[in-house]
Design a protein around this motif. Sequence first.
Motif, short mmCIF file in Angstrom:
data_model
loop_
_atom_site.label_atom_id
_atom_site.label_comp_id
_atom_site.label_asym_id
_atom_site.label_seq_id
_atom_site.Cartn_x
_atom_site.Cartn_y
_atom_site.Cartn_z
N ASP A 129 17.85 9.85 91.51
CA ASP A 129 16.98 10.77 90.88
C ASP A 129 17.98 11.58 90.70
O ASP A 129 18.58 12.58 92.41
CB ASP A 129 15.98 11.12 91.37
N GLU B 137 13.33 7.78 81.99
CA GLU B 137 13.94 8.71 82.95
C GLU B 137 15.55 8.90 82.86
O GLU B 137 15.70 7.76 84.02
CB GLU B 137 13.49 7.77 84.37
N HIS C 294 13.67 3.46 94.72
CA HIS C 294 13.64 4.22 95.98
C HIS C 294 13.79 3.52 96.95
O HIS C 294 14.40 4.62 98.32
CB HIS C 294 13.07 6.19 95.58
N TRP D 109 17.19 10.32 84.50
CA TRP D 109 17.85 11.31 85.99
C TRP D 109 17.89 9.50 86.83
O TRP D 109 18.66 9.83 87.81
CB TRP D 109 16.77 11.89 86.63
N HIS D 110 17.40 8.72 86.50
CA HIS D 110 17.33 8.06 87.56
C HIS D 110 18.13 6.77 87.23
O HIS D 110 18.60 6.02 86.91
CB HIS D 110 15.46 6.59 88.15
ZN LIG Z 1 13.86 7.47 90.71
#
Ligand SMILES: [Zn+2]
Length: 399
Positions: free
Chosen positions: A270, A317, A263, A319-320
């Motif tokens: 995300d 994850e 990030h 969403w990432h």
């Molecule tokens: Zn992330």
Amino acid sequence: MRNVKSKKFTLIAAAIILVLSFTIVLAAQGKDITWFSIFEGNSYKLQLENGIKKLEKTDTAILLGTEDLKALLAEKNKAAEVYMDLNTDKYNVDEKGRIMLPISEEKSYDLGKVFFMGSNGWTARNIDIAIDDSKYLSATNAKSYQSVLKDQAPDYHSRLVNQDNTLPDGYNNENLVTIKGVQAIISNKGMRLDKVTLEALKIMLDKAAADGVKGFVLNSTYRSYSEQKNLFDYRFNERKASGAANPYEEASKVVAYPGTSEHQTGMALDILSVEYPKGSVFSQSKEYAWLKENCWDYGFIPRYPEEKTEKTKISFEPWHYRYIGKPLSLYAKQTGLCLEELVESFQKNKLTSFKASDGDVYLFMLIKKGQDFMLEDGLTMDYTLTELTEEDNLIVIKK
Ligand SMILES: [Zn+2]
């Protein structure tokens, strides 16, 4: 009998010496001749400094072993790695890996390109082979080279960032822009992303909308070092308070330690869905299904897949997403490798050839930072340089 035998032996020895001196004279005469062969009946002898290899011949072609040629080129150029990019549209290679050089009046062959890896980096040149009237097979040395990577800053979009590959102190992406014009709900005003990443995201979400998938929520994008530190500290303290045996390790699995988070690069985001606004259930959404199938075509990869947690050291994850650019994202899709594995495979294989699903063919060549790429004069190539790790870059050649 003894005399006859020894006479015969003397004659043979004399003949051998004659052939040898003939060979040496020829080798010394032509500066450009790096290797040659002797035509003998139906076979060519490929003369090497350390031995003789046979070339076979049919009525229509001379068969030149690619592995023999490769070994020869490696030896002559003192190269650790050699890769031949043969003109396979021009010359056939048989099932034994032998290039079939048609016997014709022309007697010269443009076999393609060859890439050498040495201590200074990569060198590329043409493989030109000629058979002269005395049936000698020769490859000429390139006259001169141009250095093409010197002082060239690599593109930064495919940089691996994880626990073992941290961002340098004071790292700062200077190309951050405020997110605007994206077909998604932006959870915080003023959220930022890397410029190129944002352009790719816009195009991707426009296509998703055209496919009827439009419930995207951008939950988290660029984070500064201190924002990441706050997130980590919060999770660490929470785990500590709940009596975890190793709060640091547990926190690291769900929140990246500052300096190890993608990030911070502005190239990760995300993404959630309006219907599934929580990360834990996002994988049930149609937004997830669409991204998982299509994100690669826009330069993105699902960065922490369920089946790669051992490699990424990060829990699943869904969403990432991470922007690494094309054609690397396409290569990741085709091979099923996560970013850690991609880098490992480039480090191991040095040169990788890749045919993308759209038919484009690429060569990926690992190169250490500070090394160069030398091109034989007159040779042109469509190439880019991109960063992989603190030590490694990747040359991407589009064929
Ligand atoms: Zn992330």
